[in-house]
Design a protein around this motif. Structure first.
Motif, PDB file in Angstrom:
ATOM      1  N   LEU A   1       0.777  -1.235   0.049  1.00  0.00           N
ATOM      2  CA  LEU A   1      -0.046   0.045   0.068  1.00  0.00           C
ATOM      3  C   LEU A   1       0.764   1.369  -0.005  1.00  0.00           C
ATOM      4  CD1 LEU A   1      -2.870  -1.012   2.327  1.00  0.00           C
ATOM      5  CD2 LEU A   1      -2.937  -1.053  -0.275  1.00  0.00           C
ATOM      6  N   LEU A   2       1.875   1.266   0.624  1.00  0.00           N
ATOM      7  CA  LEU A   2       2.930   2.280   0.803  1.00  0.00           C
ATOM      8  C   LEU A   2       3.540   2.451  -0.675  1.00  0.00           C
ATOM      9  CD1 LEU A   2       4.752   1.969   4.222  1.00  0.00           C
ATOM     10  CD2 LEU A   2       3.044   3.873   3.261  1.00  0.00           C
ATOM     11  N   GLU A   3       3.409   1.580  -1.411  1.00  0.00           N
ATOM     12  CA  GLU A   3       4.084   1.705  -2.651  1.00  0.00           C
ATOM     13  C   GLU A   3       2.923   2.100  -3.628  1.00  0.00           C
ATOM     14  OE1 GLU A   3       5.507  -2.325  -3.211  1.00  0.00           O
ATOM     15  OE2 GLU A   3       7.434  -2.131  -2.439  1.00  0.00           O
ATOM     16  N   GLN A   4       2.061   2.513  -3.175  1.00  0.00           N
ATOM     17  CA  GLN A   4       0.452   2.722  -3.879  1.00  0.00           C
ATOM     18  C   GLN A   4       0.167   1.589  -4.952  1.00  0.00           C
ATOM     19  OE1 GLN A   4       1.817   6.583  -5.861  1.00  0.00           O
ATOM     20  NE2 GLN A   4       1.365   7.658  -3.772  1.00  0.00           N
ATOM     21  N   LYS A   5       0.256   0.541  -4.431  1.00  0.00           N
ATOM     22  CA  LYS A   5      -0.333  -0.601  -4.931  1.00  0.00           C
ATOM     23  C   LYS A   5      -1.755  -0.768  -4.593  1.00  0.00           C
ATOM     24  CE  LYS A   5       3.864  -3.721  -5.710  1.00  0.00           C
ATOM     25  NZ  LYS A   5       4.443  -4.783  -5.335  1.00  0.00           N
ATOM     26  N   SER A   6      -2.597  -1.287  -5.357  1.00  0.00           N
ATOM     27  CA  SER A   6      -3.991  -1.556  -4.987  1.00  0.00           C
ATOM     28  C   SER A   6      -4.223  -2.661  -4.081  1.00  0.00           C
ATOM     29  CB  SER A   6      -4.609  -1.936  -6.295  1.00  0.00           C
ATOM     30  OG  SER A   6      -4.715  -3.441  -6.813  1.00  0.00           O
ATOM     31  N   PHE A   7      -5.408  -2.501  -3.474  1.00  0.00           N
ATOM     32  CA  PHE A   7      -5.566  -3.570  -2.341  1.00  0.00           C
ATOM     33  C   PHE A   7      -5.661  -4.885  -2.903  1.00  0.00           C
ATOM     34  CE2 PHE A   7      -8.584  -6.191  -0.472  1.00  0.00           C
ATOM     35  CZ  PHE A   7      -8.434  -5.917   1.181  1.00  0.00           C
ATOM     36  N   ASP A   8      -6.158  -5.263  -4.425  1.00  0.00           N
ATOM     37  CA  ASP A   8      -5.907  -6.472  -4.694  1.00  0.00           C
ATOM     38  C   ASP A   8      -4.408  -6.961  -4.851  1.00  0.00           C
ATOM     39  OD1 ASP A   8      -8.678  -7.004  -4.636  1.00  0.00           O
ATOM     40  OD2 ASP A   8      -8.909  -6.284  -6.883  1.00  0.00           O
ATOM     41  N   GLU A   9      -3.674  -5.848  -5.416  1.00  0.00           N
ATOM     42  CA  GLU A   9      -2.199  -6.317  -5.617  1.00  0.00           C
ATOM     43  C   GLU A   9      -1.544  -6.600  -4.417  1.00  0.00           C
ATOM     44  OE1 GLU A   9      -0.608  -3.781  -9.540  1.00  0.00           O
ATOM     45  OE2 GLU A   9      -1.372  -2.540  -7.622  1.00  0.00           O
ATOM     46  N   ALA A  10      -1.802  -6.005  -3.239  1.00  0.00           N
ATOM     47  CA  ALA A  10      -1.357  -6.008  -1.882  1.00  0.00           C
ATOM     48  C   ALA A  10      -1.701  -7.698  -1.291  1.00  0.00           C
ATOM     49  CB  ALA A  10      -1.833  -5.171  -0.855  1.00  0.00           C
ATOM     50  N   VAL A  11      -3.125  -7.920  -1.777  1.00  0.00           N
ATOM     51  CA  VAL A  11      -3.395  -9.250  -1.365  1.00  0.00           C
ATOM     52  C   VAL A  11      -2.758 -10.380  -2.020  1.00  0.00           C
ATOM     53  CG1 VAL A  11      -5.406 -10.809  -1.203  1.00  0.00           C
ATOM     54  CG2 VAL A  11      -5.753  -8.339  -0.414  1.00  0.00           C
ATOM     55  N   THR A  12      -2.491 -10.081  -3.379  1.00  0.00           N
ATOM     56  CA  THR A  12      -1.850 -11.019  -4.049  1.00  0.00           C
ATOM     57  C   THR A  12      -0.218 -11.398  -3.579  1.00  0.00           C
ATOM     58  OG1 THR A  12      -3.118 -10.636  -6.070  1.00  0.00           O
ATOM     59  CG2 THR A  12      -1.070 -11.577  -6.487  1.00  0.00           C
ATOM     60  N   GLU A  13       0.131 -10.054  -3.284  1.00  0.00           N
ATOM     61  CA  GLU A  13       1.455 -10.139  -2.877  1.00  0.00           C
ATOM     62  C   GLU A  13       1.790 -11.048  -1.506  1.00  0.00           C
ATOM     63  OE1 GLU A  13       5.879  -7.684  -2.517  1.00  0.00           O
ATOM     64  OE2 GLU A  13       4.050  -6.530  -2.848  1.00  0.00           O
ATOM     65  N   VAL A  14       0.950 -10.836  -0.382  1.00  0.00           N
ATOM     66  CA  VAL A  14       0.759 -11.453   0.576  1.00  0.00           C
ATOM     67  C   VAL A  14       0.583 -13.293   0.370  1.00  0.00           C
ATOM     68  CG1 VAL A  14      -0.689 -12.147   2.639  1.00  0.00           C
ATOM     69  CG2 VAL A  14      -0.192  -9.629   2.095  1.00  0.00           C
ATOM     70  N   GLN A  15      -0.529 -13.316  -0.522  1.00  0.00           N
ATOM     71  CA  GLN A  15      -0.637 -14.773  -0.681  1.00  0.00           C
ATOM     72  C   GLN A  15       0.616 -15.475  -1.616  1.00  0.00           C
ATOM     73  OE1 GLN A  15      -4.038 -14.103  -3.418  1.00  0.00           O
ATOM     74  NE2 GLN A  15      -5.439 -14.549  -1.590  1.00  0.00           N
ATOM     75  N   THR A  16       1.396 -14.721  -2.399  1.00  0.00           N
ATOM     76  CA  THR A  16       2.444 -15.205  -3.042  1.00  0.00           C
ATOM     77  C   THR A  16       3.829 -15.466  -2.163  1.00  0.00           C
ATOM     78  OG1 THR A  16       1.723 -14.251  -5.013  1.00  0.00           O
ATOM     79  CG2 THR A  16       3.966 -14.626  -5.120  1.00  0.00           C
ATOM     80  N   LYS A  17       3.918 -14.432  -1.304  1.00  0.00           N
ATOM     81  CA  LYS A  17       5.425 -14.346  -0.517  1.00  0.00           C
ATOM     82  C   LYS A  17       5.123 -14.662   0.929  1.00  0.00           C
ATOM     83  CE  LYS A  17       6.997 -11.040  -3.491  1.00  0.00           C
ATOM     84  NZ  LYS A  17       7.642  -9.469  -3.933  1.00  0.00           N
ATOM     85  N   PHE A  18       4.071 -15.012   1.665  1.00  0.00           N
ATOM     86  CA  PHE A  18       3.841 -15.200   3.025  1.00  0.00           C
ATOM     87  C   PHE A  18       4.455 -16.789   3.403  1.00  0.00           C
ATOM     88  CE2 PHE A  18       1.748 -17.630   6.195  1.00  0.00           C
ATOM     89  CZ  PHE A  18       1.955 -16.833   7.398  1.00  0.00           C
ATOM     90  N   TRP A  19       4.061 -17.616   2.695  1.00  0.00           N
ATOM     91  CA  TRP A  19       4.376 -18.918   3.185  1.00  0.00           C
ATOM     92  C   TRP A  19       6.006 -19.021   2.641  1.00  0.00           C
ATOM     93  CZ3 TRP A  19       2.659 -21.777   6.574  1.00  0.00           C
ATOM     94  CH2 TRP A  19       1.149 -21.500   6.824  1.00  0.00           C
ATOM     95  N   PRO A  20       6.599 -18.729   1.920  1.00  0.00           N
ATOM     96  CA  PRO A  20       8.047 -18.789   1.517  1.00  0.00           C
ATOM     97  C   PRO A  20       8.860 -18.045   2.643  1.00  0.00           C
ATOM     98  CG  PRO A  20       7.345 -18.473  -0.635  1.00  0.00           C
ATOM     99  CD  PRO A  20       5.891 -18.245   0.536  1.00  0.00           C
ATOM    100  N   THR A  21       8.232 -16.960   3.143  1.00  0.00           N
ATOM    101  CA  THR A  21       8.959 -15.950   4.069  1.00  0.00           C
ATOM    102  C   THR A  21       8.835 -16.613   5.402  1.00  0.00           C
ATOM    103  OG1 THR A  21       8.329 -14.085   2.824  1.00  0.00           O
ATOM    104  CG2 THR A  21       8.942 -13.795   4.904  1.00  0.00           C
ATOM    105  N   TYR A  22       7.400 -17.262   5.879  1.00  0.00           N
ATOM    106  CA  TYR A  22       7.134 -17.751   6.995  1.00  0.00           C
ATOM    107  C   TYR A  22       8.019 -19.095   7.438  1.00  0.00           C
ATOM    108  CZ  TYR A  22       4.363 -19.419  11.049  1.00  0.00           C
ATOM    109  OH  TYR A  22       4.227 -20.108  12.162  1.00  0.00           O
ATOM    110  N   LYS A  23       8.427 -19.748   6.138  1.00  0.00           N
ATOM    111  CA  LYS A  23       9.056 -21.130   6.370  1.00  0.00           C
ATOM    112  C   LYS A  23      10.434 -20.616   6.818  1.00  0.00           C
ATOM    113  CE  LYS A  23       8.757 -24.867   4.812  1.00  0.00           C
ATOM    114  NZ  LYS A  23       8.372 -25.800   5.492  1.00  0.00           N
ATOM    115  N   VAL A  24      11.140 -19.508   6.285  1.00  0.00           N
ATOM    116  CA  VAL A  24      12.441 -18.902   6.535  1.00  0.00           C
ATOM    117  C   VAL A  24      12.475 -18.459   8.027  1.00  0.00           C
ATOM    118  CG1 VAL A  24      14.366 -17.334   6.276  1.00  0.00           C
ATOM    119  CG2 VAL A  24      13.072 -18.576   4.358  1.00  0.00           C
TER     120      VAL A  24
END
Length: 176
Positions: free
Chosen positions: A93-116
């Motif tokens: 959101l601080l990068e001025q991405k849309s709500f949907d883009e922010a949600v997609t980024e969470v969905q894409t990157k959460f699990w790989p990051t959480y595993k580390v």
């Protein structure tokens, strides 16, 4: 707040250096990115981590190994996922991405990051809760988070297709 307002943009600066950014090339540092990290670190991360430590010390007072293990376990399954989702969502959101883009980024990157994260942070949290006095816990975690935030900055600026394959495969198995 001051320490996170320094640590987070410094981590972004370090990560950008690994990307090949410099002061005098065509590939210059993104100072707005550093500013976003400073804003997010000081105004969001610092207060939430301070609040988590305060609540944890009230609910589970003491520094025994048993109490430290309980705090570490609870942090790993509650605060850590919350913090990671908030990071990807808030920074998008601080990068001025849309709500949907922010949600997609969470969905894409959460699990790989959480595993580390779950391979690193429980040990750090256990040390913090067992050996570090309560008044020094936030500064201790601030120092540890410098390296972690470099990793977060690395993950944040990866395109989905560039997430290391072994992290994607492991996270895909968790989503099934």
């Amino acid at each position: 707040m001051v320490s996170y307002g320094i640590i987070w943009p410094v981590s972004s600066f370090i990560q950008q250096s690994f990307e090949g950014k410099s002061f005098d090339s065509e590939n210059k540092y993104d100072w707005w990115r550093c500013a976003r990290y400073g804003l997010y670190g000081s105004c969001y991360v610092a207060p939430t981590i301070y609040t988590w430590f305060t609540i944890a010390n009230i609910v589970w007072p003491g520094t025994t190994l048993k109490v430290a293990l309980i705090k570490t376990f609870v942090e790993t399954i509650t605060y850590t996922p919350f913090a990671m989702c908030s990071f990807y969502f808030g920074m998008s959101l601080l990068e001025q991405k849309s709500f949907d883009e922010a949600v997609t980024e969470v969905q894409t990157k959460f699990w790989p990051t959480y595993k580390v994260g779950v391979s690193v942070w429980p040990a750090v949290a256990l040390i913090n809760f067992h050996f570090i006095p309560p008044k020094n816990r936030v500064p201790f975690i601030s120092i540890c988070s410098l390296l972690w935030t470099c990793f977060l900055a690395y993950m944040k600026h990866l395109d989905a297709q560039d997430i290391p394959v072994n992290l994607k495969e492991r996270s895909a198995r968790l989503n099934v």
